[in-house]
Design an enzyme around this catalytic site. Sequence first.
Site, mmCIF file in Angstrom:
data_model
loop_
_atom_site.group_PDB
_atom_site.id
_atom_site.type_symbol
_atom_site.label_atom_id
_atom_site.label_comp_id
_atom_site.label_asym_id
_atom_site.label_seq_id
_atom_site.Cartn_x
_atom_site.Cartn_y
_atom_site.Cartn_z
ATOM 1 N N TYR A 240 0.646 -1.426 -0.012
ATOM 2 C CA TYR A 240 -0.095 0.041 -0.001
ATOM 3 C C TYR A 240 0.744 1.175 0.081
ATOM 4 O O TYR A 240 0.593 2.232 -0.698
ATOM 5 C CB TYR A 240 -0.875 -0.073 1.086
ATOM 6 N N LYS B 220 0.965 3.953 -2.839
ATOM 7 C CA LYS B 220 0.371 5.712 -2.269
ATOM 8 C C LYS B 220 1.445 6.455 -2.831
ATOM 9 O O LYS B 220 1.347 7.637 -3.054
ATOM 10 C CB LYS B 220 0.143 5.540 -1.017
HETATM 11 N N1 CAA Z 1 5.763 -1.981 14.843
HETATM 12 C C1 CAA Z 1 6.678 -2.916 15.343
HETATM 13 N N2 CAA Z 1 6.260 -4.202 15.315
HETATM 14 C C2 CAA Z 1 5.048 -4.305 15.159
HETATM 15 C C3 CAA Z 1 4.058 -3.258 14.796
HETATM 16 C C4 CAA Z 1 4.552 -1.907 14.678
HETATM 17 N N3 CAA Z 1 3.609 -0.882 14.198
HETATM 18 N N4 CAA Z 1 2.662 -3.885 14.565
HETATM 19 C C5 CAA Z 1 2.921 -5.078 14.802
HETATM 20 N N5 CAA Z 1 4.156 -5.381 15.143
HETATM 21 C C6 CAA Z 1 4.846 -6.719 15.515
HETATM 22 C C7 CAA Z 1 3.983 -7.320 16.521
HETATM 23 O O1 CAA Z 1 4.546 -6.956 17.915
HETATM 24 C C8 CAA Z 1 4.298 -8.860 16.394
HETATM 25 O O2 CAA Z 1 5.678 -9.142 16.924
HETATM 26 P P1 CAA Z 1 5.931 -10.745 17.234
HETATM 27 O O3 CAA Z 1 5.993 -11.580 16.111
HETATM 28 O O4 CAA Z 1 7.408 -10.512 17.669
HETATM 29 O O5 CAA Z 1 5.076 -11.129 18.441
HETATM 30 C C9 CAA Z 1 4.250 -8.774 14.814
HETATM 31 O O6 CAA Z 1 4.597 -7.691 14.454
HETATM 32 C C10 CAA Z 1 2.909 -9.222 14.425
HETATM 33 O O7 CAA Z 1 2.913 -10.397 13.750
HETATM 34 P P2 CAA Z 1 1.706 -10.816 13.086
HETATM 35 O O8 CAA Z 1 1.840 -12.175 12.624
HETATM 36 O O9 CAA Z 1 0.521 -10.486 13.628
HETATM 37 O O10 CAA Z 1 1.569 -9.810 11.677
HETATM 38 P P3 CAA Z 1 0.900 -9.741 10.394
HETATM 39 O O11 CAA Z 1 1.840 -10.192 9.423
HETATM 40 O O12 CAA Z 1 -0.360 -10.587 10.517
HETATM 41 O O13 CAA Z 1 0.534 -8.240 10.381
HETATM 42 C C11 CAA Z 1 -0.885 -6.148 10.546
HETATM 43 C C12 CAA Z 1 -0.024 -7.513 11.326
HETATM 44 C C13 CAA Z 1 -2.133 -7.107 9.802
HETATM 45 C C14 CAA Z 1 0.050 -5.633 9.790
HETATM 46 C C15 CAA Z 1 -1.353 -5.739 11.767
HETATM 47 O O14 CAA Z 1 -0.253 -5.089 12.452
HETATM 48 C C16 CAA Z 1 -1.948 -4.112 11.355
HETATM 49 O O15 CAA Z 1 -3.246 -4.358 10.973
HETATM 50 N N6 CAA Z 1 -1.714 -3.222 11.465
HETATM 51 C C17 CAA Z 1 -2.229 -1.791 11.037
HETATM 52 C C18 CAA Z 1 -1.932 -1.623 9.736
HETATM 53 C C19 CAA Z 1 -2.618 -0.353 9.053
HETATM 54 O O16 CAA Z 1 -2.321 0.793 9.865
HETATM 55 N N7 CAA Z 1 -3.253 -0.286 8.143
HETATM 56 C C20 CAA Z 1 -3.897 0.963 7.637
HETATM 57 C C21 CAA Z 1 -5.075 0.572 7.070
HETATM 58 S S1 CAA Z 1 -6.333 1.979 6.707
HETATM 59 C C22 CAA Z 1 -5.646 2.374 5.376
HETATM 60 O O17 CAA Z 1 -4.454 1.902 4.827
HETATM 61 C C23 CAA Z 1 -6.167 3.952 5.168
HETATM 62 C C24 CAA Z 1 -5.002 5.039 5.237
HETATM 63 O O18 CAA Z 1 -4.734 5.166 4.050
HETATM 64 C C25 CAA Z 1 -4.369 5.424 6.276
#
Ligand code: CAA
Length: 248
Positions: free
Chosen positions: A155, A159
Amino acid sequence: MDQHQKYIALVTGGTGGLGTAICKRLHNDGYRVISSFNNVVKAEQWKQQMKGEGYDFDMYQADVSDYASVEKMVAEVEKNIGPIDILVNNAGITRDGQFRKMSVENWDAVLKTNLYSVFNCARNVINQMCDRNYGRIINISSVNGQRGQFGQANYSAAKAGMHGFTKTLAMEVARKGITVNTISPGYIATDMVMAVPEEIRNKIVAEIPVGRLGGTEEIAHLVSFLASKDASFITGANYAINGGQHVY
Ligand code: CAA
């Protein structure tokens, strides 16, 4: 243009959260608004809902990630309604996940829907805008294209790419009365943002100095401003609208 003729605006993905607010605002501003859609069932429900609210939008189906589909849609719009004066490249999707685990499908889907679509739509309207010496192209990007976001390599790449495109096209068509600008919304209260798990979303909102998600109508207000005739000296710009979440 005849002063009684309405400017024609095409909003891609008009049936989505931001798209709906943009369509309504441009309609209220006096434009003839066309919404493109891909999902027929959702589009039909949306049209009925909009009618109930007093909005009668023209609707055209296209897969914006597919050049031929967009070419066909634009030709139909031109034949049935007229040439497009304002193009809002708003259609977009997310397929979030850490890059280490990101599939080729999720990379391709986001790049094609969010970035190739910008080429597909702009390429099909640009020469007609040049011929008429007028046009507005507004690309809806994201704060996450400006700063990156964990889980959004696809994304963020798409963007960020949108604004690179904006800058070059703006230069190429500036002498033709066409402006090309990017809007980079932060986290706005749409289904897309509400799909982020609540715990993560709450942490994100806590990082927004204004202290809340943005409203869709706040983005639409900026689209309206950039679409206006008076905004003719603004081109190649990227407007951050994120409640102070990313300042630079
Ligand atoms: N920084 C550092 N580490 C992070 C983190 C961050 N921001 N977020 C998650 N992690 C770490 C966790 O602590 C975890 O670590 P461990 O494995 O050591 O426990 C790991 O990453 C997460 O592992 P997952 O297997 O759960 O990760 P995943 O591959 O499934 O992804 C995710 C998780 C889907 C990215 C989830 O973190 C998420 O949904 N994040 C938000 C993403 C976001 O902001 N999207 C915006 C959507 S809206 C939009 O896009 C509109 C716009 O323009 C703003």
